[in-house]
Scaffold this motif. Structure first.
Motif, mmCIF file in Angstrom:
data_model
loop_
_atom_site.group_PDB
_atom_site.id
_atom_site.type_symbol
_atom_site.label_atom_id
_atom_site.label_comp_id
_atom_site.label_asym_id
_atom_site.label_seq_id
_atom_site.Cartn_x
_atom_site.Cartn_y
_atom_site.Cartn_z
ATOM 1 N N ASP B 132 35.491 61.461 50.824
ATOM 2 C CA ASP B 132 34.220 60.642 49.803
ATOM 3 C C ASP B 132 34.218 59.401 50.913
ATOM 4 O OD1 ASP B 132 34.085 63.042 47.771
ATOM 5 O OD2 ASP B 132 35.741 61.603 46.865
ATOM 6 N N GLU B 133 33.258 58.623 49.776
ATOM 7 C CA GLU B 133 32.543 57.265 50.784
ATOM 8 C C GLU B 133 32.521 56.613 50.175
ATOM 9 O OE1 GLU B 133 28.892 57.938 53.045
ATOM 10 O OE2 GLU B 133 28.780 59.861 53.025
ATOM 11 N N LEU B 134 32.958 55.024 50.108
ATOM 12 C CA LEU B 134 32.989 54.767 49.256
ATOM 13 C C LEU B 134 31.815 53.497 49.441
ATOM 14 C CD1 LEU B 134 34.473 52.148 47.909
ATOM 15 C CD2 LEU B 134 34.764 50.948 49.916
ATOM 16 N N ASN B 135 30.989 53.788 50.286
ATOM 17 C CA ASN B 135 29.458 52.732 49.795
ATOM 18 C C ASN B 135 28.732 53.849 48.972
ATOM 19 O OD1 ASN B 135 26.730 55.092 51.167
ATOM 20 N ND2 ASN B 135 29.019 55.834 52.693
ATOM 21 N N LYS B 157 30.107 44.361 51.264
ATOM 22 C CA LYS B 157 29.370 44.403 52.959
ATOM 23 C C LYS B 157 29.800 46.072 52.790
ATOM 24 C CE LYS B 157 28.452 40.104 53.794
ATOM 25 N NZ LYS B 157 27.128 40.079 53.437
ATOM 26 N N PHE B 158 30.294 46.720 52.250
ATOM 27 C CA PHE B 158 30.459 47.833 52.342
ATOM 28 C C PHE B 158 29.749 49.068 50.957
ATOM 29 C CE2 PHE B 158 34.970 47.277 54.237
ATOM 30 C CZ PHE B 158 34.955 48.405 54.803
ATOM 31 N N ASP B 159 28.489 48.262 51.103
ATOM 32 C CA ASP B 159 27.844 48.551 49.727
ATOM 33 C C ASP B 159 28.159 48.885 48.742
ATOM 34 O OD1 ASP B 159 25.807 48.065 51.509
ATOM 35 O OD2 ASP B 159 25.600 49.558 52.594
#
Lengths: 315, 315
Positions: B132-135, B157-159
């Motif tokens: 998965d994605e953190l953003n 900053k990682f959205d």
């Protein structure tokens, strides 16, 4: 207009695509080649690996290949250039998942997270481990393009000094400094993290010789998330065994799958990311989000689409 | 002026400390109590765990306790308040290593890094894993103080959307929104990450009851890096076993070391960080960097030192 998609697209993503383009005929052929559809196709949606001379012969009408991937070095470039086929890719969508993977790997190593996982499995409570900090360190990023810039942007927020390295030494975004390949050896001794995102070109071939590793910090992390040609596996294994560097994190390999016989599997200090750093459960969705506006422009006759690939340069 | 240090300070850090304060007599007693020196000490440098009623009786002249740690709930507060002893700590130095650990744990889970480590050990190449994605995700941060703010700053900053939660609902830095404890249940269903950094107070005691976990996403990561009192271990184990949440990352436990018999050791989906998230090879150096200017001010008669701890509030 015929669009031929050679990779798997989930039904919930297919339907909005098809209904957004009522005048387009779509063929979804994720498993076997559908020769009849391919013969009529104007547009090919692919991960790139299936695009061979042979496939292109079966697709005489193709005008545009949309590669849902970043690497295009295996495409039959001469044929594509000769037939004046437009190639575009999705390089924009890799940068976030890749940056998250790369920073995740770095933080895990700095903060002893792999050690914690091992302790958990053994059921052993211990606090006897060295943990370092990312802030205050220096990262050398070879190939500071879209992905390198995203990593540089995030690393700077962690108070990391970022040094970009490219062929011209031209300033790159989110790099505190940018150097040329020729300056590399002067800068390697400063780097806590050396990350390559370089494409495969004759210039990058076996760029990292043994003496480069000798220059590095003994605590350095060497990461290759570009292409494997920059360093010979045996050189890397040697540098690690001799303690020239502390950690290696690899997403790319000369032979994939990495053969069972590779010493990399056995060595402590090696992390193997099986060429999945840019993968994501959102990958196809995000690829289609780039494809759709491009298809609209393509149907209007435009050929200057998003993320056009220059096959003469190789990226 | 006598300064008594009860924790280990490396010789290369001791020497500059001693030479910076020629008029101060230092006693370094990292192993056994030096009663004679303690009896004369004006200042106590400690990790806090040794500060008991008994120790304070042996140190009648102490005016300032410098705790090289963040948690002060075990200090004998009444005696310290009655004797009007100033207490200061080093909370500023925890924020960077803790933020790096926490974000490292999150990225590792999102990007399937623990799975990669296992595959490496088995020598098995596979790309068959969900990443998965953190953003694009939402983080709920309970206790958005200095540490929570640093984590919020980086997550943004990682959205990631950051929601702070404190008792007043007062706006906190690097939080897109701030809510009160009373609003928690309305916000838990939105959170991909729930992170507690709360201190131990009567108000936070067993704050997370079973129904709170029922509200959460099945994919949620629950992280406790504050104090263990916010949730009962059995409740956490139950929520995880039932699939109410996907992952638990714990740095704090009711009993430390965590007993061998704890079910947490056995459960998949649990990461055990043995109360080391703020540790760093640079810890003592950074503590002394806060201590030195404070000692200078203290010798000039000031008592409003950096990071004064309010023992009545408990943090």
């Amino acid at each position: 207009m015929h669009v031929y998609a050679s990779f798997f697209i989930r039904p919930d993503l297919r339907e909005p695509l098809v209904s957004a383009f009522p005048n387009v005929q779509f063929t979804f052929a994720p498993h076997d080649v559908n020769e009849e559809a391919l013969a009529k196709a104007d547009v090919l949606l692919t991960y790139g690996e299936d695009v061979t001379e042979e496939l292109l012969k079966k697709a005489p009408n193709i005008q545009w290949i949309f590669v849902a991937s970043a690497g295009v070095e295996k495409l039959p470039a001469r044929t594509i250039l000769a037939r004046d086929i437009v190639v575009s890719n999705v390089k924009g969508i890799h940068k976030k998942p890749m940056a998250e993977s790369i920073i995740g790997h770095i933080l895990a190593l700095k903060r002893a997270i792999p050690w914690m996982y091992e302790q958990k499995k053994k059921g052993e409570w211990s606090q006897d481990v060295r943990q370092d900090e990312l802030n205050g360190s220096t990262a050398l990023i070879l190939g500071p393009g879209a992905i390198g810039g995203e990593i540089g942007r995030l690393l700077q927020k962690f108070d990391v000094t970022t040094i970009g390295c490219n062929r011209s030494g031209e300033r790159a975004k989110y790099m505190d400094e940018t150097i040329t390949f020729a300056q590399l050896k002067d800068y390697l001794p400063k780097a806590d993290i050396v990350l390559s995102l370089l494409p495969k070109t004759p210039e990058t071939d076996r760029l990292f010789s043994y003496d480069y590793f000798v220059c590095m910090k003994e605590t350095a992390i060497f990461m290759n998330f570009g292409r494997s040609n920059i360093v010979e596996e045996s050189v890397l294994v040697g540098a690690l065994k001799e303690g020239q560097i502390a950690h290696v994190v690899l997403d790319v390999f000369d032979e994939e799958p990495l053969p069972k016989t590779s010493e990399l599997w056995q060595l402590d200090g090696v992390v193997i990311s099986p060429h999945i750093s840019s993968r994501s459960s959102l990958y196809v969705e995000r690829s289609l989000a780039i494809f759709k506006p491009s298809l609209r422009r393509f149907m209007q006759g435009y050929r200057n689409l998003e993320n056009i690939v220059d096959l003469e340069r190789g990226y």
